[in-house]
Design a protein around this motif. Structure first.
Motif, short mmCIF file in Angstrom:
data_model
loop_
_atom_site.label_atom_id
_atom_site.label_comp_id
_atom_site.label_asym_id
_atom_site.label_seq_id
_atom_site.Cartn_x
_atom_site.Cartn_y
_atom_site.Cartn_z
N MET A 1 0.98 -1.27 0.09
CA MET A 1 0.28 -0.01 0.13
C MET A 1 0.88 1.07 0.11
O MET A 1 0.68 2.43 -0.55
CB MET A 1 -0.95 -0.05 1.37
CG MET A 1 -2.24 -0.83 1.23
SD MET A 1 -2.82 -0.46 -0.07
CE MET A 1 -2.87 -1.56 -1.78
N ARG A 2 1.87 1.21 1.13
CA ARG A 2 3.07 2.13 0.47
C ARG A 2 3.45 2.36 -0.47
O ARG A 2 3.39 3.30 -0.96
CB ARG A 2 4.27 2.36 1.62
CG ARG A 2 5.06 3.41 2.36
CD ARG A 2 6.01 2.79 2.81
NE ARG A 2 6.93 3.81 2.86
CZ ARG A 2 8.52 3.66 2.22
NH1 ARG A 2 8.75 2.31 2.07
NH2 ARG A 2 9.36 4.46 2.73
N SER A 3 4.24 1.30 -1.39
CA SER A 3 4.20 1.71 -2.50
C SER A 3 3.20 2.39 -3.72
O SER A 3 3.72 3.53 -4.74
CB SER A 3 4.88 -0.40 -2.57
OG SER A 3 5.94 -0.12 -2.12
N GLU A 4 2.01 1.87 -3.12
CA GLU A 4 0.92 1.88 -4.55
C GLU A 4 1.07 3.42 -4.46
O GLU A 4 0.81 4.88 -4.74
CB GLU A 4 0.08 1.32 -3.89
CG GLU A 4 -1.58 2.23 -5.40
CD GLU A 4 -1.22 0.94 -6.00
OE1 GLU A 4 -2.63 1.38 -6.81
OE2 GLU A 4 -0.70 0.50 -6.32
N PHE A 5 1.12 4.16 -2.71
CA PHE A 5 1.05 5.46 -2.35
C PHE A 5 2.19 6.67 -2.91
O PHE A 5 1.37 7.15 -3.93
CB PHE A 5 0.60 5.62 -1.03
CG PHE A 5 1.36 7.24 -0.54
CD1 PHE A 5 0.12 8.27 -0.69
CD2 PHE A 5 2.42 7.51 -0.04
CE1 PHE A 5 0.09 9.22 0.02
CE2 PHE A 5 2.55 9.01 -0.03
CZ PHE A 5 1.46 9.57 -0.09
N PHE A 6 3.03 5.93 -3.08
CA PHE A 6 4.12 6.89 -3.91
C PHE A 6 4.33 6.73 -5.19
O PHE A 6 4.85 7.60 -5.76
CB PHE A 6 5.47 5.86 -3.08
CG PHE A 6 6.18 6.14 -1.56
CD1 PHE A 6 6.32 7.98 -1.27
CD2 PHE A 6 6.37 5.98 -0.50
CE1 PHE A 6 6.26 8.45 -0.03
CE2 PHE A 6 6.66 6.21 0.51
CZ PHE A 6 6.31 7.10 0.58
N TRP A 7 4.50 5.47 -5.78
CA TRP A 7 3.52 5.59 -7.04
C TRP A 7 2.71 6.86 -7.65
O TRP A 7 3.04 7.08 -8.62
CB TRP A 7 3.06 4.10 -7.62
CG TRP A 7 2.98 4.29 -9.32
CD1 TRP A 7 3.72 3.72 -10.44
CD2 TRP A 7 1.95 4.68 -9.82
NE1 TRP A 7 3.66 3.59 -11.31
CE2 TRP A 7 2.28 5.01 -11.56
CE3 TRP A 7 0.58 5.04 -9.59
CZ2 TRP A 7 1.68 4.28 -12.54
CZ3 TRP A 7 -0.54 5.12 -11.10
CH2 TRP A 7 0.16 5.22 -12.43
N TYR A 8 1.25 6.70 -7.27
CA TYR A 8 0.54 8.12 -7.45
C TYR A 8 1.36 9.00 -7.66
O TYR A 8 0.51 9.96 -7.81
CB TYR A 8 -0.72 7.72 -6.33
CG TYR A 8 -1.99 6.76 -7.05
CD1 TYR A 8 -2.95 7.29 -8.19
CD2 TYR A 8 -1.98 5.25 -7.13
CE1 TYR A 8 -3.42 6.23 -9.14
CE2 TYR A 8 -2.69 4.86 -7.76
CZ TYR A 8 -3.42 5.00 -8.58
OH TYR A 8 -4.28 4.01 -9.26
N ALA A 9 1.32 8.79 -5.87
CA ALA A 9 2.79 10.64 -5.69
C ALA A 9 3.14 11.24 -6.84
O ALA A 9 3.27 12.46 -7.00
CB ALA A 9 3.16 10.55 -4.35
N ALA A 10 4.33 10.18 -6.77
CA ALA A 10 5.31 10.49 -7.92
C ALA A 10 5.04 10.85 -9.23
O ALA A 10 5.59 11.68 -9.99
CB ALA A 10 6.74 9.39 -8.12
N ARG A 11 3.76 10.09 -9.63
CA ARG A 11 3.65 9.65 -10.71
C ARG A 11 2.46 10.66 -12.11
O ARG A 11 2.52 11.42 -12.84
CB ARG A 11 3.84 8.61 -11.82
CG ARG A 11 5.44 7.99 -11.99
CD ARG A 11 5.29 6.49 -12.31
NE ARG A 11 6.55 6.23 -11.70
CZ ARG A 11 7.15 5.86 -11.29
NH1 ARG A 11 6.37 5.54 -9.79
NH2 ARG A 11 8.25 4.74 -10.26
#
Length: 186
Positions: A22-32
């Protein structure tokens, strides 16, 4: 009492992996996607904790212009130290998928006919390939404090987003004769 430390380590590892995903999913959305305008909440609730079982439900909500809800459940059999999947509750060869799916579809149909919910079921506006037909063999589930089996679906899996993450308590009488251990589920 058996040594359940391996089971505890296993359930902890699985929960950590879920939170990390879930953390990785969050960072994917936040960064891209949304220039950092993203929020995520991950919460959990212990649905059962007694001498036999520990059952935990994690819920995550990702907000990125809209929102999406995700669910993951974890159940530890304290008697054996094993982390349970849905199929582990039932005897080999039992048609637990068919029986549970039939009960879930019955509940969905009743709720749609009563006008209190909207699900992707046959006979409505949804195309056949969008309609619920059966649960997965490893469907998310938890056991509640009253020993009931509760099946959980993520948002959009079986219903429009307005329905959130639907859950269905399976009739105890339907499970009789299929369970490996009647002490885990009524």
């Amino acid at each position: 009492m058996p040594n359940i430390s391996e089971g505890i380590d296993d359930i902890n590892r699985q929960m950590e992996e879920y939170v990390e995903s879930m953390r990785s999913e969050f960072f994917w959305y936040a960064a891209r996607k949304y220039q950092g305008y993203v929020g995520m909440d991950v919460t959990y609730v212990v649905t059962r904790n007694d001498e036999s079982l520990l059952s935990i439900r994690f819920d995550a909500t990702l907000n990125a212009g809209g929102s999406g809800q995700y669910c993951r459940t974890f159940t530890l059999d304290k008697r054996t130290g094993s982390v349970l999947k849905l199929g582990n509750l039932f005897r080999d060869g039992s048609d637990y998928v068919g029986v549970i799916s039939g009960d879930v579809l019955r509940q969905m149909t009743e709720q749609v006919n009563a006008g209190i919910a909207d699900y992707f079921i046959p006979g409505g506006i949804w195309s056949p390939d969008e309609c619920f037909t059966k649960i997965d063999t490893d469907q998310e589930f938890y056991l509640d404090g009253d020993n009931h089996l509760v099946i959980v679906f993520e948002e959009y899996a079986v219903a429009p987003g307005k329905e959130g993450m639907p859950e269905f308590t399976v009739g105890d009488d339907l499970l009789a004769g299929m369970l490996r251990s009647t002490s885990l589920v009524r």
